[in-house]
Design an enzyme around this catalytic site. Structure first.
Site, PDB file in Angstrom:
ATOM      1  N   SER A 294       0.829  -1.214   0.000  1.00 56.08           N
ATOM      2  CA  SER A 294       0.000   0.000   0.000  1.00 56.08           C
ATOM      3  C   SER A 294       0.854   1.251   0.000  1.00 56.08           C
ATOM      4  CB  SER A 294      -0.873  -0.017   1.250  1.00 56.08           C
ATOM      5  OG  SER A 294      -1.525   1.220   1.407  1.00 56.08           O
TER       6      SER A 294
ATOM      7  N   TYR B 112      -1.983   0.021  10.128  1.00 61.36           N
ATOM      8  CA  TYR B 112      -2.218  -0.667   8.850  1.00 61.36           C
ATOM      9  C   TYR B 112      -0.993  -0.547   7.953  1.00 61.36           C
ATOM     10  CZ  TYR B 112      -3.735  -1.323   4.065  1.00 61.36           C
ATOM     11  OH  TYR B 112      -3.796  -1.728   2.763  1.00 61.36           O
TER      12      TYR B 112
ATOM     13  N   LYS C 176       1.785  -3.477   6.511  1.00 58.55           N
ATOM     14  CA  LYS C 176       2.107  -3.695   5.095  1.00 58.55           C
ATOM     15  C   LYS C 176       3.609  -3.551   4.860  1.00 58.55           C
ATOM     16  CE  LYS C 176      -1.821  -4.787   3.319  1.00 58.55           C
ATOM     17  NZ  LYS C 176      -2.022  -6.044   2.588  1.00 58.55           N
TER      18      LYS C 176
END
Ligand code: UFG
Length: 331
Positions: free
Chosen positions: A118, A142, A146
């Site tokens: 991402s 988050y 990643k």
């Protein structure tokens, strides 16, 4: 027979679109998904196993049963806001899931791995548009999971000779242009779906999160990429690895930025419906601007977005959010 590709999270939004693109390119997508956010009826192009990616032994078993050599790993939790409130879920699903999958890949002698990373791994970049060699300093859990996932893949690749393509998505949106697949999240938190639902009168007015960012109109700027383009980017990355290409990390974005207000304006232009909206506080974990420099993917994969104009994104998604296709096409 078509070469089988394991697709984890293949019942989800991006994973299901990738399955269709794989099938069109002559591969057989073999899906595993625990259906915690995915939809079983989105699995249409190959076998389906309702399975958690963290069940390493069962995953290795599926890989062996289908004689799979190549894996696309989509299965993950992907809400920035939720990751701030409930980081444990993200470490369990995204890091735990990655480790279990990598172990299964080693056991079953997988050769190539494609990973959903991402732009959230870049945090608040110093300059725009973002190149792949920009520093990666994520600002939310988050994004951190990643980034750690990318690092885990590199370590396993080094130790076991697996090749990989790490794909850093910008904002995935839109829907299958043929109308066979849609974006369906529960809860829905993404800008485009919520704005269209609000325009259709099926949702409360949209809250515009933050109006005092250092951007042209004070609202956040994102790079919106049509999910069908994203899906084809995965097939191109797989082909690159199959053709003997080296492991790599690539941005997948349109290269264009839209502010929240510009997105709302475009929905009004395309559908003729006004988006009821009000200004609200910033949402924690949101960087002000994220736009891709897409030139490396163009150079290495020949990847170009074909459907990522904001107008087409809205036209393809509109029917799934209460705005008729006719309405969307009349504009
Ligand atoms: N926004 C609003 N109101 C809303 C929802 C969103 O103003 O009700 C704004 C957000 O603040 C943001 C933009 O619209 O500026 C886009 O928000 P989304 O929630 O649609 O998307 P994000 O940019 O937060 O997240 C997406 C993916 C993540 C990915 C991230 C990278 O969902 O998986 O892009 O930034 F990591």
């Amino acid at each position: 027979a078509d070469a089988p590709i394991l697709v984890t999270g293949g019942a989800g939004f991006i994973g299901s679109h990738a399955c269709k693109a794989l099938s069109l390119a002559g591969f057989l997508p073999v899906v595993i998904d625990n259906l915690c956010t995915g939809h079983g009826d989105s699995v249409k192009w190959g076998p389906f196993y309702e399975l958690d990616v963290r069940n390493s032994l069962a995953v290795a078993d599926v890989i062996s049963r289908h004689d799979i050599r190549h894996v696309m790993h989509f299965a993950a939790s992907a809400y920035v806001g939720e990751s701030v409130r409930n980081p444990g879920k993200y470490y369990q699903n995204n890091i735990g899931g990655m480790q279990a999958l990598l172990d299964a890949c080693v056991t079953a002698k997988v050769e190539n791995l494609i990973f959903s990373s991402s732009c959230a791994t870049y945090g608040i970049p110093e300059s725009q548009p973002i190149r792949e060699d920009s520093p990666q300093n994520p600002i939310n859990p988050y994004g951190r999971t990643k980034l750690i996932g990318e690092q885990m893949i590199r370590d396993y690749a080094h130790a076991y000779g697996i090749k990989y393509a790490t794909l850093r998505y910008f904002n995935a949106c839109g829907a299958d242009p043929d109308g066979e697949l849609a974006e369906r999240h529960d809860p829905e938190t993404h800008l485009l779906p919520l704005a269209m639902l609000a325009a259709a009168g099926l949702h409360d007015e949209l809250q515009i999160f933050g109006t005092d960012y250092a951007t042209q109109d004070g609202t956040c700027v994102r790079d919106y990429i049509h999910v069908d383009d994203l899906a084809h980017g995965h097939v191109a990355a797989l082909q690159h690895l199959l053709d003997g290409g080296a492991s790599l990390a690539l941005n997948l974005g349109s290269g264009k930025g839209h502010s929240v207000l510009q997105v709302l304006e475009e929905i009004e232009n395309v559908t003729g419906r006004k988006v009821p909206a009000r200004f609200a506080a910033r949402r924690p974990g949101d960087p002000p601007v994220l736009t891709a420099d897409p030139s490396l993917a163009a150079e290495v994969l020949g990847f170009h977005t074909l459907h990522s104009s904001m107008a087409q994104i809205i036209r393809d998604a509109a029917p799934f959010f209460g705005l008729s296709k006719k309405e969307a096409q009349n504009a």
